[in-house]
Enzyme design. Structure first.
Site, PDB file in Angstrom:
ATOM      1  N   HIS A  82       3.234  -3.819   6.285  1.00 12.94           N
ATOM      2  CA  HIS A  82       1.985  -2.933   6.035  1.00 12.94           C
ATOM      3  C   HIS A  82       2.195  -1.852   7.064  1.00 12.94           C
ATOM      4  O   HIS A  82       2.926  -1.900   7.786  1.00 12.94           O
ATOM      5  CB  HIS A  82       0.639  -3.532   6.064  1.00 12.94           C
ATOM      6  CG  HIS A  82       0.327  -4.486   4.694  1.00 12.94           C
ATOM      7  ND1 HIS A  82      -0.743  -3.764   3.907  1.00 12.94           N
ATOM      8  CD2 HIS A  82       1.090  -5.229   4.079  1.00 12.94           C
ATOM      9  CE1 HIS A  82      -0.629  -4.660   2.840  1.00 12.94           C
ATOM     10  NE2 HIS A  82       0.330  -5.894   2.960  1.00 12.94           N
ATOM     11  N   GLU A 121       1.705   3.254   3.159  1.00 11.79           N
ATOM     12  CA  GLU A 121       2.143   2.446   4.273  1.00 11.79           C
ATOM     13  C   GLU A 121       3.627   2.343   4.195  1.00 11.79           C
ATOM     14  O   GLU A 121       4.270   1.337   3.596  1.00 11.79           O
ATOM     15  CB  GLU A 121       1.268   1.289   4.454  1.00 11.79           C
ATOM     16  CG  GLU A 121      -0.154   1.540   4.648  1.00 11.79           C
ATOM     17  CD  GLU A 121      -0.995   0.266   4.669  1.00 11.79           C
ATOM     18  OE1 GLU A 121      -0.387  -0.994   4.901  1.00 11.79           O
ATOM     19  OE2 GLU A 121      -2.227   0.256   4.632  1.00 11.79           O
ATOM     20  N   HIS A 169       0.845  -1.102   0.015  1.00  7.80           N
ATOM     21  CA  HIS A 169      -0.212   0.032   0.162  1.00  7.80           C
ATOM     22  C   HIS A 169       0.759   1.411   0.060  1.00  7.80           C
ATOM     23  O   HIS A 169       1.735   1.291   1.001  1.00  7.80           O
ATOM     24  CB  HIS A 169      -1.034  -0.086   1.201  1.00  7.80           C
ATOM     25  CG  HIS A 169      -1.915  -1.234   1.058  1.00  7.80           C
ATOM     26  ND1 HIS A 169      -2.503  -1.688   2.256  1.00  7.80           N
ATOM     27  CD2 HIS A 169      -2.687  -1.671   0.140  1.00  7.80           C
ATOM     28  CE1 HIS A 169      -3.229  -2.525   1.833  1.00  7.80           C
ATOM     29  NE2 HIS A 169      -3.611  -2.483   0.534  1.00  7.80           N
ATOM     30  N   GLU A 218       1.498  -5.606  10.540  1.00  3.92           N
ATOM     31  CA  GLU A 218       1.488  -4.067  10.558  1.00  3.92           C
ATOM     32  C   GLU A 218       2.158  -3.421  11.359  1.00  3.92           C
ATOM     33  O   GLU A 218       2.200  -4.042  12.752  1.00  3.92           O
ATOM     34  CB  GLU A 218      -0.125  -3.945  10.971  1.00  3.92           C
ATOM     35  CG  GLU A 218      -1.350  -4.463  10.190  1.00  3.92           C
ATOM     36  CD  GLU A 218      -1.780  -3.980   9.113  1.00  3.92           C
ATOM     37  OE1 GLU A 218      -1.271  -2.913   8.869  1.00  3.92           O
ATOM     38  OE2 GLU A 218      -2.324  -4.607   8.088  1.00  3.92           O
TER      39      GLU A 218
END
Length: 1032
Positions: free
Chosen positions: A269, A142, A139, A362
């Site tokens: 991410h 990110e 992404h 994440e």
């Protein structure tokens, strides 16, 4: 407008920051602490989750790594595309011995998807050295992962030869580091962004982590390219027929993922703080549904391995996250679908389609942190990255070979709990496993499977276990019991008598060699001779169905109580199909109805199994056909069992032929079809050495050889033969069969069992020489193979190869969609969807024999019709290629057929071809539509015939008889005339006498009324002489 939007989002970010700081620690409530002792981590590992040997902490890893040179603090900041590229180029230049920089492809806007390899031999794969990878910035907004990958590359290189731990990693693994999968999206993002979507998608506004092919297409979100309005503006790249909107970056990455034997990966991410593992997509498509993979325990271990080496990710409780009120996680890990449902994600696709295991991390609640935040974030993640990648060096690894010490590619490595993986082209395998004892089975086509047990200890490097597989049918492999397949539907096949035992033994051989491929969802226990000693093994196997194979009149008998019989089972239809496959047997006993058989079945004590007796005749012949029939019935029984089960609510379509064909149909896609084709007088068998050729068609040129050079494509060749012969479908191919001759070679000696790409077909020259020796008029060959989704052609002699290739490709749904092939695994220089080959390539030049090959005059078409990583079942190949090969063979008949000539004559047309010799006095010359001038010359080079032909779609085939007698006929004719003259001269007196008496030479004949006076013998005798002369 954009600055205002950025300001607005920055204000929102500031407000959110006040609510929950990105630097805040994580604290658990009493209820959350209780939940932490009941989750998957605790269920799998219990108190070992606190064991730092299993799961090192940040401090443990710091001690383990020791002192090392870290990234210069002035360099720890955000880097745009140009700065990122410069960073990677600088590492490559400064450390050329341990780095290699390459691109996996380009983004929509033309930016490179850079990958930096760090290893002691960066440009080559070392045997048994695992390939590990990290992907960042999928992404675009990110960005912590993008920077972390750059910093990781830096410390690996800076410390090589200086820090023992980091040097050991570089020496024992090959790291592929992709800082940015979405460089276009990055350029649209902005520093300080916490929760916005600006720059998240690619340049086409598609979320790349929703754009991979998905197991449940109906779950795909609009953001993943499923928006009907957005589709109108997207450049369609139809790489896969079922997924026409997979975009450029994803196509490049899919090919990249299947180009290397990756073992372990993480996808970095941002937006929360958690390690996320498959599956992301739930069966229902709803959020919050824990959807475990077969490797759930291993994924839990890998995820917690990362989380525990982070300063705070591992903690249970609320942390800064996607929600303004933060995200709650237990032990810092989550099942993807258990958090929220996601279709089209990279980790799910990778798990289903490659050997690699990937988790998604994440890295923090700020998607695009400011420069001043980066040092803290790097400090938190640096040891987590190292601890996780270290797991790629664990588990079990080894080489798979045969008894001749040849490596075995594409062998299947099955573990007791976990997905199957396949060996590399060099026979290597790596299988990551959680601590404990594991039973591993290794199997490969043409080889008997073998099983071993391995013990994996926490914190230890991979166990080396090489395995040698014996050939099917070797004396060493004869067994009283065989296991085939590892599916969840358990079926036993056994026998009590000799003919049944031979059939079960043959089924064991066929399933070993790959001549019969069982459904992937089946596990078969095969017992050729059922004894009391084997009852315990059968009971432990606990089959859902048992097939009792017996001699006797062809029929089925059910032994089960009614409640065990599947509701969908139809005995009448099964018997009808069985009779079609095996035919009526000679008059013999109904063995299955004898009381002793029923007592032996009852003695098995399988109270819950569906027990079906199958009589296969009383003669020990056609054993292969009988075995294939039993295998097909097992497939059919599996389908009836699962459709009858309330636990099965979704049936995934299968490519396995046994799922779609009844036993009588199944016979037609194996070599058992030949007897039926010969009975119908459809084919003429021609044996030459070990090769068996089957001729079909008009007996007129053109003659086309169709050869399957792999075990996987044999079924397609047999199915094609059966379809072209079938009275119900034969008329569909009249344009081919009435105008040409097809020569099938569906099996070759020592056929290829392993899937691979081709950059030459020259090694097949001797095979094609043999074919020309058997059928001299062959001038074209179609080669059926896999290892790609593309066509290759040789166009050197009759000039039809390129046209045939273009017609084939344009009529193949998967090949026509792109300019590059649809399979990722293969030779780097063989990516074009269509390309010319030559008989005189490098492989051919290696032939030092000096032999002239007749096959050098063949034009050729190589069609590669399946990827190596696909399900190896072949039942779908003919269906997928039927229209393409039919169209190509019709195109083959476009031209002029010369007949009535003699060997040594040549034909040329419009200077389009070199002069082609007539073969057996005949020749077919392929021509495009239009008017053409055809010239035929004698063996001495004189013009014999010259004529014009017109070729059109309405009349694609012209035929011309050039009206010449052979030299032998001329000699015979002249000799006959000379004999007649000689005989006439010798008999002239007697002939004259007879004619004279008849009045032919007296001028007036009988008009004077004189009676005829016999001057020489009788009139009757003379008439006999004249009759004899006439006969002469």
């Amino acid at each position: 407008m954009r600055p205002l939007l950025g300001l607005f989002l920055a204000v929102i970010s500031t407000w959110a920051q006040q609510d929950l700081s990105w630097k805040a620690d994580i604290f658990a409530s009493e209820r959350e602490n209780e939940m932490a002792e009941q989750d998957a981590l605790t269920r799998y590992f219990g108190n070992d989750k606190r064991n730092t040997t299993f799961f090192p902490t940040w401090d443990t890893m710091k001690t383990k790594v020791g002192d090392f040179i870290n990234v210069n603090s002035t360099k720890i900041k955000n880097h745009n595309y140009n700065e990122m590229t410069a960073w990677l180029q600088a590492i490559r230049l400064n450390y050329p011995n341990i780095t290699h920089l390459y691109s996996a492809g380009k983004s929509i806007e033309g930016r490179e998807l850079w990958v930096l390899i760090v290893s002691d031999k960066p440009k080559e794969h070392e045997l048994l050295e695992p390939e590990l990878k990290i992907v960042g910035n999928m992404h675009g907004n990110e960005v912590v992962g993008r920077e972390a990958v750059l910093y990781l590359a830096e410390i690996l290189c800076l410390n090589y030869g200086k820090n023992k731990y980091l040097t050991d990693l570089v020496n024992n693994a090959r790291f592929h580091l992709m800082p940015s999968m979405n460089p276009d999206g990055y350029e649209k993002g902005f520093a300080g962004d916490r929760i916005s979507a600006m720059g998240r998608a690619n340049a086409n506004d598609v979320d790349l982590n929703r754009n991979f092919p998905t197991k449940y297409p109906e779950h795909r979100e609009q953001s993943g390219g499923n928006d009907p309005e957005k589709r109108k503006t997207l450049p369609v790249m139809k790489w896969l027929q079922s997924y026409p909107f997979v975009l450029k970056e994803n196509i490049a990455v899919m090919k990249w993922l299947q180009s290397y034997p990756f073992v372990l990966s993480t996808n970095l991410h941002g937006g929360s703080l958690v390690a996320n593992y498959p599956y992301d997509d739930s069966v229902t498509g709803q959020d919050g549904i824990y959807t475990a993979s077969a490797d759930d325990k291993l994924f839990v271990e890998l995820s917690y391995r990362y989380a525990r080496a982070h300063t705070k990710m591992w903690k249970t409780g609320r942390r800064c996250g996607l929600s303004a009120e933060g995200d709650n996680f237990i032990n810092g890990i989550t099942n993807g679908a258990g958090w929220y449902h996601l279709a089209g994600g990279m980790q799910d696709w990778q798990y289903e389609n490659t050997n690699c295991l990937e988790i998604t991390v994440e890295m923090g609640c700020f998607k695009f942190p400011t420069d001043d935040m980066m040092p803290k974030l790097w400090e938190e993640h640096q040891f987590a990255l190292l601890s996780f990648m270290e797991m790629g060096l664990t588990g079990v690894t080894g080489l798979v070979t045969d008894r001749n010490n040849n490596t075995v590619a594409n062998a299947t490595i099955s573990v007791d709990t976990g997905k199957d993986i396949i060996s590399t082209e060099s026979g290597e395998y790596w299988r990551l496993l959680p601590p404990g004892d594991h039973q591993i089975t290794v199997s490969a086509r043409g080889l008997e499977s073998d099983t071993f047990t391995v013990t994996v200890m926490p914190g230890q490097r991979a166990v080396r276990h090489d395995i040698t597989l014996l050939a099917c049918g070797d004396n060493e492999t004869k067994s009283e019991l065989y296991i085939r397949g590892r599916g969840k539907n358990l079926i036993a096949v056994l026998s009590f008598d000799e003919i049944g035992g031979k059939t079960v033994d043959e089924l064991a051989r066929l399933t070993c060699t790959g001549d019969f491929v069982i459904d992937k969802d089946i596990s078969l226990m095969l017992i050729p001779n059922m004894t009391n000693e084997l009852k315990g093994r059968l009971t432990d196997f606990d089959p859902s169905a048992v097939l009792i194979i017996s001699e006797g009149i062809v029929e089925t008998v059910t032994f089960s109580v009614s409640e065990n019989e599947p509701r969908l089972f139809d005995k009448a239809k099964m018997d009808e199909s069985l009779l079609k496959a095996l035919g009526n047997s000679i008059q013999c006993d109904r063995k299955l109805l004898e009381s002793k058989t029923a007592l032996r079945v009852d003695d098995l004590q399988l109270k819950k199994a569906f027990e079906l007796g199958i009589s296969i005749g009383c003669e020990a012949k056609d054993i292969q056909k009988k075995a294939a029939t039993i295998g097909t019935i097992a497939d059919m029984i599996k389908n009836e069992l699962i459709k009858d089960s309330v636990s099965e609510f979704s049936v995934v379509p299968s490519a396995h032929p046994g799922d779609h064909f009844t036993p009588d149909q199944m016979i037609l896609v194996t070599n058992a079809a030949v007897a039926e084709l010969e009975r119908k007088e459809c084919v003429q068998e021609l044996a030459r050495g070990p090769n068996k050729f089957y001729l079909m068609g008009s007996g007129k040129p053109p003659y086309t050889l169709i050869v399957a050079v792999e075990k996987r494509t044999e079924a397609m060749a047999y199915e094609m033969m059966s379809t072209y012969c079938n009275p119900e479908t034969k008329s569909q191919f009249s344009d081919i069969l009435d105008k040409s001759t097809l020569v099938f070679l569906p099996e070759i000696p020592h056929t290829q069992l392993n899937c691979h790409d081709y950059d030459t077909i020259s090694p097949f020259k001797l095979l094609f020489d043999d074919a020309i020796g058997a059928v001299s008029q062959l001038d074209f060959v179609i080669i059926l193979a896999t290892g790609g989704m593309k066509v290759r052609y040789i166009n050197d002699t009759i000039g039809i190869g390129k046209q045939m290739a273009e017609v084939y490709r344009s009529n193949h749904d998967l090949m026509k969609a792109t300019e590059s092939e649809g399979c990722a695994k293969g030779f780097p220089n063989e990516k074009e969807a269509i390309r010319a080959f030559s008989w005189h390539d490098n492989a051919s030049r290696m032939d030092k024999s000096g032999v002239d090959h007749p096959s050098d005059n063949l034009d050729a078409l190589l069609v590669q019709i399946g990827c190596c990583y696909e399900n190896m079942a072949s039942g779908h190949l003919y269906t997928e290629n039927q229209r393409a090969i039919k169209s190509a063979l019709i195109e083959r008949t476009r031209g002029v057929r010369i007949i009535g000539g003699v060997d040594g004559m040549t034909v040329s047309v419009d200077h389009m071809h070199k002069a082609l010799p007539l073969l057996g006095g005949r020749r077919f010359v392929p021509l495009p539509n239009g008017e053409h001038l055809v010239k035929v010359k004698t063996p001495g080079g004189q013009m014999h015939a010259q004529f014009a032909v017109v070729i059109s779609d309405k009349n694609p085939t012209a035929e011309k008889f050039i009206g010449v007698q052979s030299s032998n006929m001329i000699v015979i004719t002249v000799a006959s005339i000379l004999m007649i003259i000689a005989c006439t001269f010798m008999c002239r007196q007697r002939v004259t006498s007879v004619l004279n008496r008849r009045g032919f030479f007296n001028g007036i004949g009988s008009n004077h009324g004189f009676e005829r006076i016999p001057l020489y013998k009788s009139d009757d005798e003379d008439e006999d002489e004249v009759f004899d002369l006439q006969k002469l």
